[in-house]
Design an enzyme around this catalytic site. Structure first.
Site, PDB file in Angstrom:
ATOM      1  N   CYS A   2       0.823  -1.205   0.000  1.00 27.74           N
ATOM      2  CA  CYS A   2       0.000   0.000   0.000  1.00 27.74           C
ATOM      3  C   CYS A   2       0.863   1.263   0.000  1.00 27.74           C
ATOM      4  O   CYS A   2       2.015   1.248   0.437  1.00 27.74           O
ATOM      5  CB  CYS A   2      -0.863   0.023   1.251  1.00 27.74           C
ATOM      6  N   ARG A  27       5.114   0.284  -6.123  1.00 29.06           N
ATOM      7  CA  ARG A  27       5.090  -0.584  -4.940  1.00 29.06           C
ATOM      8  C   ARG A  27       4.126  -1.752  -5.105  1.00 29.06           C
ATOM      9  O   ARG A  27       4.198  -2.714  -4.350  1.00 29.06           O
ATOM     10  CB  ARG A  27       4.666   0.236  -3.708  1.00 29.06           C
ATOM     11  N   TRP A  75      -3.015  -2.703  -1.463  1.00 33.55           N
ATOM     12  CA  TRP A  75      -2.573  -4.040  -1.870  1.00 33.55           C
ATOM     13  C   TRP A  75      -3.267  -4.986  -0.901  1.00 33.55           C
ATOM     14  O   TRP A  75      -2.971  -4.992   0.295  1.00 33.55           O
ATOM     15  CB  TRP A  75      -1.051  -4.120  -1.747  1.00 33.55           C
ATOM     16  N   LYS A 488      14.062 -13.906 -11.206  1.00 31.60           N
ATOM     17  CA  LYS A 488      13.689 -12.855 -12.179  1.00 31.60           C
ATOM     18  C   LYS A 488      12.714 -13.406 -13.206  1.00 31.60           C
ATOM     19  O   LYS A 488      11.703 -12.797 -13.506  1.00 31.60           O
ATOM     20  CB  LYS A 488      14.912 -12.353 -12.936  1.00 31.60           C
ATOM     21  N   GLU A 491       9.205 -14.208 -11.645  1.00 30.93           N
ATOM     22  CA  GLU A 491       8.371 -13.096 -11.160  1.00 30.93           C
ATOM     23  C   GLU A 491       7.844 -12.218 -12.282  1.00 30.93           C
ATOM     24  O   GLU A 491       6.751 -11.660 -12.162  1.00 30.93           O
ATOM     25  CB  GLU A 491       9.073 -12.270 -10.074  1.00 30.93           C
ATOM     26  N   LYS A 606       6.585  -3.846  -4.441  1.00 32.38           N
ATOM     27  CA  LYS A 606       7.996  -3.465  -4.432  1.00 32.38           C
ATOM     28  C   LYS A 606       8.591  -3.556  -3.027  1.00 32.38           C
ATOM     29  O   LYS A 606       9.617  -4.171  -2.835  1.00 32.38           O
ATOM     30  CB  LYS A 606       8.145  -2.042  -4.985  1.00 32.38           C
TER      31      LYS A 606
END
Ligand code: M6R
Length: 611
Positions: A2, A27, A75, A488, A491, A606
């Protein structure tokens, strides 16, 4: 996770709030909303499921005027992503609240409030804050008094801000486990969960500390500590870049940040090495004494930062001769661990706000570590403020959820730290130190060279787009590079990827090998090359599709089922950093072909500021 933005000004603040939310989009979130109150005590709330742009479009259609407001990107933790669950949450028509984090005792509080007659309109934990403030205000006192009594009833981690329609020039904010920063303007003040949200309106910031409650009006900011005493917090002038939120010529932040790595590494090195040596004092006041006494290193981190720690473990033991353990923060914090004598705790984190890493640091401080160091990218973050020594990676703001430049700069900083430790312990000779430092000087140019493989890797990525799985192999410190490569790929492209230490293949994963399983191998020319070649043969013999990123001097021949991507020879010590780059490019191009949301992959955030 959030994001929060707030403003108290004479001008209309809706646009400032939305721009702040845009700057926090990186984020990760699923809905956005704002509430603004004007001088006539009109409160308007607008919430939308989905992107900030949807909220901005709604605002264009239905402008919201007023000088005091709060805004939020959510979020989901409690309750699905929906407009009803989006913040701000309200109690009646007067109290509006935004909140980051988790209220752990929201269920009993919800029960008490329901008994008092409050009707809940969302499934969130946040709504209890709004009703509690409302209830406490009814009991008497100011908004600040009511808020102080409210937060005393909350258990969990939160950054929260409240606004009252009847008191339209005041915001009250509390920090407990979730960061909040106050931005100071002239005749106006702001707040946010990350200073980046406010860089277009101010460069002067106050960071709230744990337990702080702040009362913010246009002309004043008053801060009270956990005991309710008025306290002063230092004003910091931010040096963060203005245009971090600008993608420039790049299509994605991840791409921009991947290409920024040569300059990011130059920044990490600046002032910390001379021609032949690491300047130990530059690592921080007291670093020299700590390194001299250190007998053990305990690294704690999550995700990509954990992978950096895994690389560093090889370095701490093989270069400095000091034992090193690395552990995932969420495991470490709940494990009954034994603290070794003269052990130095090192936390690694891009954001400096990762909840598990922060909790592990706090626990470790109680459990007798000799010192707590952090390698971190965000100045003023909680890890930086709570550690004895902070080595800043200086990578610049990293916005893409997939960490790139934060990882390579962490490795750069860690290699300097390992060299400094070895020098202080007498295990790294002046010649060895000069050799490592010279490699570090060459590193930015080598990373530049790695980036020239972009086009070739883009073409190669086509082979992966229809695959459902991928296996990454490496040995020694290239095993954690394989781990990072697989993280990597999974995701951002949503392809299931695993990393294995190549020697471990025959203990299980070899059973997975068939023509549909691409196997990506990291093959520098080092002392483990022959062993790695045997592992590659094991895959070849079973019909696996091999993609070998190999040192051009390693003697690989392309053949059926084996694609060779020749890499220039680089200094062995920095090779893990170098080989990271083609792996980042590969994931990026596979994700592009698959059409995923590269910068904001589904379900991810993030900065993971909740447990
Ligand atoms: O901010 P931190 O480095 O503490 O974050 C840790 C992880 O959440 C982070 O590295 C995550 O794994 C990245 N999305 C990986 O690209």
């Amino acid at each position: 996770m959030c994001g929060i933005v707030g403003a108290v000004a004479q001008r209309d603040v809706a646009e400032i709030l939305v721009e702040g939310l845009r700057r926090l989009e990186y984020r990760g979130y699923d809905s956005a909303g704002l509430a603004v109150v004007d001088a006539e005590h009109q409160l308007n709330r607008l919430r939308r499921l989905g992107k900030v742009q949807i909220l901005a479009d709604a605002l264009d259609a239905q402008p919201v005027l007023g000088g005091t407001g709060i805004a939020h990107t959510r979020w989901a933790t409690h309750g699905e992503p929906s407009e009803e669950n989006a913040h701000p949450h309200m109690s009646g028509e007067n109290i509006a609240v935004v909140h980051n984090g988790i209220i752990e005792n929201h269920e009993p509080l919800r029960e008490i409030l329901t008994q008092r007659g409050y009707v809940f309109t969302s499934q969130t934990d946040t709504e209890v804050i709004a009703h509690l403030v409302h209830w406490e205000l009814e009991q008497g006192g100011s908004l600040l008094d009511a808020f102080q009594r409210t937060v005393a009833q909350l258990h969990g981690a939160y950054g929260t801000v409240v606004m009252d329609r009847r008191d339209p020039e005041r915001l009250i904010a509390a920090r407990s486990g979730s960061p909040l920063v106050i931005g100071l303007g002239i005749g106006e003040n702001f707040l946010a969960s990350d200073q980046l949200a406010l860089l277009n309106v101010t460069r002067r910031f106050l960071f709230l500390e744990e337990g702080d409650i702040a009362e913010i009006t246009r002309r004043a900011v008053d801060i009270f500590d956990v005991e309710g005493n008025a306290v002063e917090r230092t004003i910091h002038e931010s040096t963060a870049e203005h245009d971090a939120a600008d993608k420039g010529k790049y299509r994605h932040y991840m791409q921009k940040e991947t290409f920024e790595q040569p300059s990011a590494i130059i920044n990490t090195l600046e002032g910390r090495i001379d021609a032949n040596s690491v300047l130990v004092e530059s690592l921080g006041h007291g670093a020299k004494e700590i390194l001299q006494k250190a007998e053990h290193i305990q690294i704690i981190a999550c995700g990509t930062s954990y992978n950096a720690g895994m690389v560093a473990r090889y370095w701490f033991e093989s270069i400095a001769g000091v034992s090193c353990d690395v552990e995932i923060a969420s495991e470490f914090r709940y494990r009954n661990f034994v603290t070794r004598p003269n052990s130095v705790l090192i936390t690694l984190s891009q954001s400096g706000e990762t909840a598990d890493t922060l909790a592990a640091l706090r626990l470790a401080k109680e459990r007798g570590f000799m010192a707590a160091m952090t390698v971190c990218n965000v100045a003023g973050s909680s890890l930086v403020r709570e550690s004895d020594i902070a080595i800043m990676t200086r990578a610049g703001t990293e916005i893409g959820v997939a960490s790139t430049k934060a990882f390579t700069t962490q490795l750069t900083a860690l290699l300097m730290m390992v060299t400094a430790l070895g020098k202080e312990k007498g295990t790294v000779s002046a010649e060895k130190e000069a050799e490592i430092v010279k490699s570090l000087h060459r590193l930015p140019a080598q990373i530049e060279q790695a980036l020239t493989f972009d086009k070739q890797i883009e073409a190669l990525a086509e082979d992966f787009a229809d695959k459902h799985h991928a296996l990454f192999l490496g040995r020694g410190e290239f095993y954690p590079i394989a781990m990072e490569a697989s993280l990597k790929l999974k995701e951002i492209s949503y392809i299931h990827a695993e990393a294995y230490a190549a020697g471990e293949l025959k203990h299980g994963p070899l059973a997975l090998i068939d023509a549909d399983m691409p196997v990506i191998v990291i093959a520098p020319n080092n002392e483990l090359l022959e062993k790695l070649k045997s592992n590659i043969e094991e895959v070849r013999a079973r019909g696996g599709q091999l993609y070998v990123f190999a040192d051009e001097s390693a003697g690989f021949q392309e053949s059926d089922g084996m694609t060779i991507i020749p890499m220039p020879h680089v200094d062995e010590v920095c090779a893990p950093i170098f080989y990271t780059v083609p792996m980042q490019l590969l994931s990026y191009h596979v994700a592009l072909i698959k059409g995923t949301d590269v910068d904001q992959p589904r379900n991810l955030a993030k900065a993971v500021t909740v447990e």
